[in-house]
Design an enzyme around this catalytic site. Structure first.
Site, PDB file in Angstrom:
ATOM      1  N   GLU A 242       0.831  -1.203   0.000  1.00  0.00           N
ATOM      2  CA  GLU A 242       0.000   0.000   0.000  1.00  0.00           C
ATOM      3  C   GLU A 242       0.867   1.254   0.000  1.00  0.00           C
ATOM      4  O   GLU A 242       0.577   2.236  -0.708  1.00  0.00           O
ATOM      5  CB  GLU A 242      -0.922   0.010   1.223  1.00  0.00           C
ATOM      6  N   HIS A 338       2.710  30.010 -10.137  1.00  0.00           N
ATOM      7  CA  HIS A 338       1.524  30.398 -10.902  1.00  0.00           C
ATOM      8  C   HIS A 338       0.959  31.735 -10.422  1.00  0.00           C
ATOM      9  O   HIS A 338       0.096  32.320 -11.083  1.00  0.00           O
ATOM     10  CB  HIS A 338       0.422  29.324 -10.788  1.00  0.00           C
TER      11      HIS A 338
END
Length: 386
Positions: A242, A338
């Site tokens: 996992e 950004h």
């Protein structure tokens, strides 16, 4: 950087998966995020395309491909061009193996064909309120009732909690903390099995997360997975895979965020030149790219070790730790570069930033990962006299 673990057949498979994600998943992502849940039809389409449980037995409809590189490609392409809230890796790589490897033949024969086809969607219910990453603190109880079992308790933060038709539930069978734990498959429609509210989250808006409640749920004997006293050992064993799966997804997200940010800084002009040409910005991007490339090599190597049956718990913990931290750093830098656009959800980097925050928590928090690594180094306080 060229990745050396893939062969021609993997490259062909990647191209087909990318086409599937672009055609069948990506167009629905905005609506799924708005509605807070993925269409069940997405799992059916993925099943029909042969993208679920690639490793599963051909007798059940699987491809019988026990090569984690193929699953790695599915996860990577879903992150890059699909929808991160489409949790097919949870279904295929985290939950289905419990049923296939620990379930009795009658359970496997009944469930696995539907799981592989996407007709039966899976979830796993370990976490409880107040317990977090501490599996030994589980309070949900399972007691023998005739030939079967009776379950009582509650679980929270269950991914696929609304969609799931079958859940692997961890429940205490012994009396003391840290004692015996069993694993049981609880199915939709069982009396006493109820779902709570769909939980609102910071990120992964398309992925349904819920609470579940178990009130005298009668579970037949065939739905017990393995030894009812050894469920904790099974959880620990499966957790290594996992955590590697989590690392694969985090690396794909870091790579994608880097690519998105590179595209932006080459075209966004400030003071007469692209912002990527400012030394501070390009040096930060260069440093992160070097670390992302190095971590990708490490994760890819662990995929090969997993194929050889040699994946260790401490290596998987290290991969999950490094990859999730890099995902967080890269998405954070992406938002920063950004500028104001990075704070707007219409720009993907904004969503990637909030999606990334859970990566340092699920599959065991990164603090737990550091504890596992430290203990593997011989730094275990339990071995020292007080």
């Amino acid at each position: 950087m060229e990745r050396l673990i893939f062969e021609a057949e993997h490259d062909m498979f990647r191209a087909s998966v990318a086409r599937f994600m672009a055609a069948e998943i990506a167009p629905h992502g905005e609506r799924w995020r708005r509605e807070g849940i993925v269409d069940r039809d997405a799992y059916l389409k993925a099943g029909a395309a042969g993208l679920l449980c690639l490793w599963a037995d051909t007798a059940h409809g699987g491809a019988g491909i026990e090569d984690l590189r193929f699953d790695q490609i599915v996860i990577e392409e879903n992150v890059r061009g699909g929808e991160t809230g489409f949790y097919l890796h949870l279904h295929s790589n985290l939950v289905a193996p419990y049923i296939a490897k620990l379930g009795v033949p009658v359970l496997r024969d009944r469930l696995m064909p539907k799981v592989i086809a996407g007709q039966t969607i899976l979830a796993i219910a370990m976490t409880e309120a107040g317990g977090g990453s501490d599996l030994r603190a589980i309070r949900t109880r399972a007691v023998r009732d005739g030939e079967g079992w009776r379950l009582n308790g509650a679980k929270t933060y269950i991914s696929n909690g609304i969609l799931a038709d079958a859940m692997v539930v961890a429940a205490r069978t012994g009396e003391e903390r840290g004692g015996q734990i069993g694993l049981y498959v609880v199915e939709r429609g069982m009396t006493g099995f109820e779902r709570g509210r769909k939980l609102d989250k910071m990120g992964l808006a398309a992925q349904d997360t819920a609470e579940i409640f178990l009130s005298d749920v009668q579970v037949p004997a065939e739905n017990l997975l393995g030894d009812p006293a050894l469920g904790l050992a099974a959880l620990i064993e499966f957790l290594a895979t996992e955590r590697l799966i989590a690392a694969i997804a985090s690396m794909a997200a870091a790579q994608t965020a880097l690519a998105l940010t590179m595209d932006f800084v080459k075209t966004r002009i400030a003071f007469g030149r692209p912002i990527g040409l400012f030394q501070h910005n390009r040096f930060r991007l260069a440093a992160l790219k070097a670390r992302i490339d190095a971590a990708q090599v490490f994760v890819d190597r662990l995929v090969l070790l997993a194929n050889a049956g040699q994946l260790s718990g401490e290596d998987a913990a290290a991969a999950k730790l490094i990859a999730s931290e890099l995902e967080g750093e890269m998405t954070d830098l992406g938002v920063q570069l950004h500028g104001g656009a990075g704070y707007m959800d219409e720009f993907r980097i904004s969503r990637m930033y909030t999606d990334a925050r859970i990566s340092r928590i699920f599959a065991g928090s990164n603090e737990i990962m550091q504890e596992i690594i430290a203990r593997s180094m011989g730094l275990d306080e339990r071995d020292w006299p007080r």
